[in-house]
Design an enzyme around this catalytic site. Structure first.
Site, PDB file in Angstrom:
ATOM      1  N   ASN A   1      30.100 -23.766  24.424  1.00  0.00           N
ATOM      2  CA  ASN A   1      29.547 -25.122  24.287  1.00  0.00           C
ATOM      3  C   ASN A   1      29.448 -25.657  22.861  1.00  0.00           C
ATOM      4  O   ASN A   1      29.417 -26.867  22.667  1.00  0.00           O
ATOM      5  CB  ASN A   1      28.208 -25.229  25.024  1.00  0.00           C
ATOM      6  CG  ASN A   1      27.158 -24.314  24.464  1.00  0.00           C
ATOM      7  OD1 ASN A   1      27.440 -23.168  24.148  1.00  0.00           O
ATOM      8  ND2 ASN A   1      25.955 -24.797  24.311  1.00  0.00           N
TER       9      ASN A   1
ATOM     10  N   GLU B   1      20.948 -14.682  21.833  1.00  0.00           N
ATOM     11  CA  GLU B   1      20.627 -16.115  21.882  1.00  0.00           C
ATOM     12  C   GLU B   1      21.064 -16.606  23.260  1.00  0.00           C
ATOM     13  O   GLU B   1      22.253 -16.813  23.491  1.00  0.00           O
ATOM     14  CB  GLU B   1      21.373 -16.872  20.776  1.00  0.00           C
ATOM     15  CG  GLU B   1      21.006 -16.450  19.367  1.00  0.00           C
ATOM     16  CD  GLU B   1      19.618 -16.909  18.965  1.00  0.00           C
ATOM     17  OE1 GLU B   1      19.145 -17.928  19.493  1.00  0.00           O
ATOM     18  OE2 GLU B   1      18.998 -16.229  18.129  1.00  0.00           O
TER      19      GLU B   1
ATOM     20  N   CYS C   1      22.026 -25.291  25.142  1.00  0.00           N
ATOM     21  CA  CYS C   1      20.934 -24.346  25.406  1.00  0.00           C
ATOM     22  C   CYS C   1      19.568 -24.997  25.234  1.00  0.00           C
ATOM     23  O   CYS C   1      18.591 -24.557  25.821  1.00  0.00           O
ATOM     24  CB  CYS C   1      21.064 -23.121  24.501  1.00  0.00           C
ATOM     25  SG  CYS C   1      21.074 -23.517  22.755  1.00  0.00           S
TER      26      CYS C   1
END
Ligand code: NAP
Length: 483
Positions: A156, A252, A286
């Site tokens: 992304n 992450e 995210c």
């Protein structure tokens, strides 16, 4: 618009390597072919690790002024070719050209910050004489690179999230092997090109293309690899963490971020920020806003304003300046989101707008009355869908915000400073934005989550700490005994 790609080889040990077995990189908008990249094998990964063993020695010996110069040169190289980098991000991924340009600017900054932080990798003196019997000792600790780092990255933010691992690794004297997402490898390869052109010694950086499920294990489990720095989904992250063994791990991961809007908030400001936070990069973010808890007194006004603004979104060709939202990364993902929305509607949710799919395009979607047992109420949707909930009061909003297995960032809109401070204390997340949505980050702040959102922190300085180890030095001095 035509983007000439510099290379569709992969970059191992300072060489561009081509293979007969390749993976096509497709534009998710229309499945058109952009380029092909090599499909690396376990043997190729083994070769990359062997090269990195030498690379780690070279990197550790690089003086700080050389690391700074290389990082700044790479930032300048990208700066001079901003549009080419932006077009590559937009073509291979799902960002619009405007979103892609913003990512390139951030990548340049990430590298510049890495150059600045390289000069600040410091230690501290230690007062050994605090312990009786240690009066004759003086000493300190300073930080050493850990060696070889494995960086596994998602689709992304295909450039800046790679820079978030490569910049700090070079700044701190480590070698790094990047395994970019198979859907978006070209931006990472362009980053390698920038470092090659900036004089980074061969073998310090490799970018190896191939399927994670085929070449991931060897990278993650290899004893020479001292740290696995992963950005991606919870499921993959857990698998990798279980396999990695005794090495440093940075995870992450994702989230389904909450935003609280209290009745004293500036409603229009809250609407503008949360619409943007929910639909940026087609919600494949995210930090994307997934759940909004609105005090009941302003709920109706907030909902109608939110829906009106959402309907203004221009969905379409991501290369056009006028487009607000492009396709999802592939049709399979768009079908998954469609399924999750349909499940919620079947169980009683109300669809206020959206809910429509055309190939890989999923239109911005707003749901209310979503029952708690729906997949979309608990999991990370990672798509352009947002859930609006009325709440009785602040306490209930905090409880509901925390009632999931994620905790990356959150936002709260209020003018009441007491409530803002109470939220900071009670929201179980890695970052809280007061009077903004969860979707805010600068590249130098500590960034990461709690619970299923991850382990460790990124943000250049903090990544450097994770990528280095303190080494304690103690001098035992005879003359001190006589004092
Ligand atoms: P993903 O499916 O978890 O993939 C991430 C990376 O892991 C890809 O490079 C993938 O390679 C690789 N991989 C897959 N299986 C592997 C294995 N067995 N061993 C080693 N590597 C493996 O995630 P994604 O769909 O690309 O990205 C979306 C997720 O990333 C979301 O959950 C999002 O929230 C999260 N994310 C988090 C942050 C953050 O900073 N917290 C930032 C951005 C995104 P292949 O592509 O070859 O499968």
């Amino acid at each position: 618009m035509k983007t000439e790609l510099l290379s569709s080889g992969m970059y191992i040990g300072g060489q561009w390597i081509y293979k007969e077995e390749t993976i096509p990189v497709l534009n998710p908008q229309d499945n058109s072919f952009i380029a092909s990249v090599p499909q690396a094998s376990a043997k190729d990964m083994q070769f990359a690790i062997e090269e990195a063993k030498e690379g780690a020695k070279i990197a550790a010996q690089m003086p700080v002024h050389q690391r700074i110069s290389i990082l700044n040169k790479a930032a300048n190289y990208i700066s001079e070719r901003k549009e080419k980098y932006a077009e590559t991000i937009a073509l291979e991924g799902s960002k619009t050209i405007r979103e892609a340009r913003a990512e390139v600017s951030r990548c340049i900054q990430t590298l510049q910050i890495s150059a600045e932080e390289a000069r600040r990798i410091e230690g501290e003196t230690i007062s050994f004489d605090q312990r009786e019997g240690s009066e004759d000792r003086v000493g300190y600790y300073y930080r050493f690179p850990i060696g070889i780092i494995a960086a596994i990255t998602p689709f992304n933010d295909p450039l800046n999230l790679v820079a978030h691992k490569v910049g700090p690794a070079i700044a701190s004297g480590n070698a790094i092997i990047v395994k970019p997402a198979t859907e978006t490898p070209l931006s990472a390869l362009l980053l390698a090109k920038a470092f090659e052109e900036s004089g980074l010694p061969p073998k310090v950086l490799s970018v190896i293309t191939g399927y994670g499920r085929e070449i991931g294990d060897i990278l993650v489990t290899h004893p020479a690899v001292r740290m696995v720095s992963f950005t991606g989904g919870l499921e993959t992250g857990e698998k990798i963490a279980n396999k990695a063994g005794l090495k440093k791990i940075s995870m992450e991961l994702g989230s389904n971020s909450p935003v609280i809007v209290l009745k004293d908030a500036d409603i229009q400001e809250a609407v503008n920020a949360t619409v943007s936070g929910a639909f940026y990069a087609v919600g494949q973010n995210c930090l994307g806003v997934q759940r909004i808890y609105i005090e009941k007194e302003i709920y109706e006004e907030f909902c109608s304003s939110f829906v009106a603004r959402t309907r203004l979104y221009q969905v379409g060709n991501k290369m056009l300046e006028t487009t607000d939202m492009g396709p999802m990364i592939n049709e399979k993902e768009a079908i998954r989101v469609e399924r999750w929305v349909n499940e919620a509607v079947y169980k009683g949710a109300t669809l206020l707008t959206g809910g429509k799919r055309e190939g890989a395009f999923y239109f911005p979607t707003v749901l209310t009355n979503v029952p708690a047992d729906c997949t979309i109420a608990q999991q990370e949707v990672f798509g352009p869908v947002v859930l609006l909930y009325p709440v009785d009061d602040f306490t209930s909003a905090i409880e509901k915000s925390n009632d999931v297995n994620f905790g990356l960032q959150a936002g709260i809109f209020t003018k009441d400073i007491e409530k803002a401070f109470e939220a900071i204390e009670k929201l179980n997340v890695g970052g809280i934005m007061i009077n903004d949505s969860s979707d805010y980050r600068i590249d130098s702040m500590p960034f990461g989550g709690v619970k299923g959102s991850g382990l460790g922190r990124e943000g250049v300085k903090y990544t450097i700490q994770e990528m280095t180890e303190p080494r304690v030095v103690s001098f035992k001095l005879k003359y001190k005994k006589t004092i």
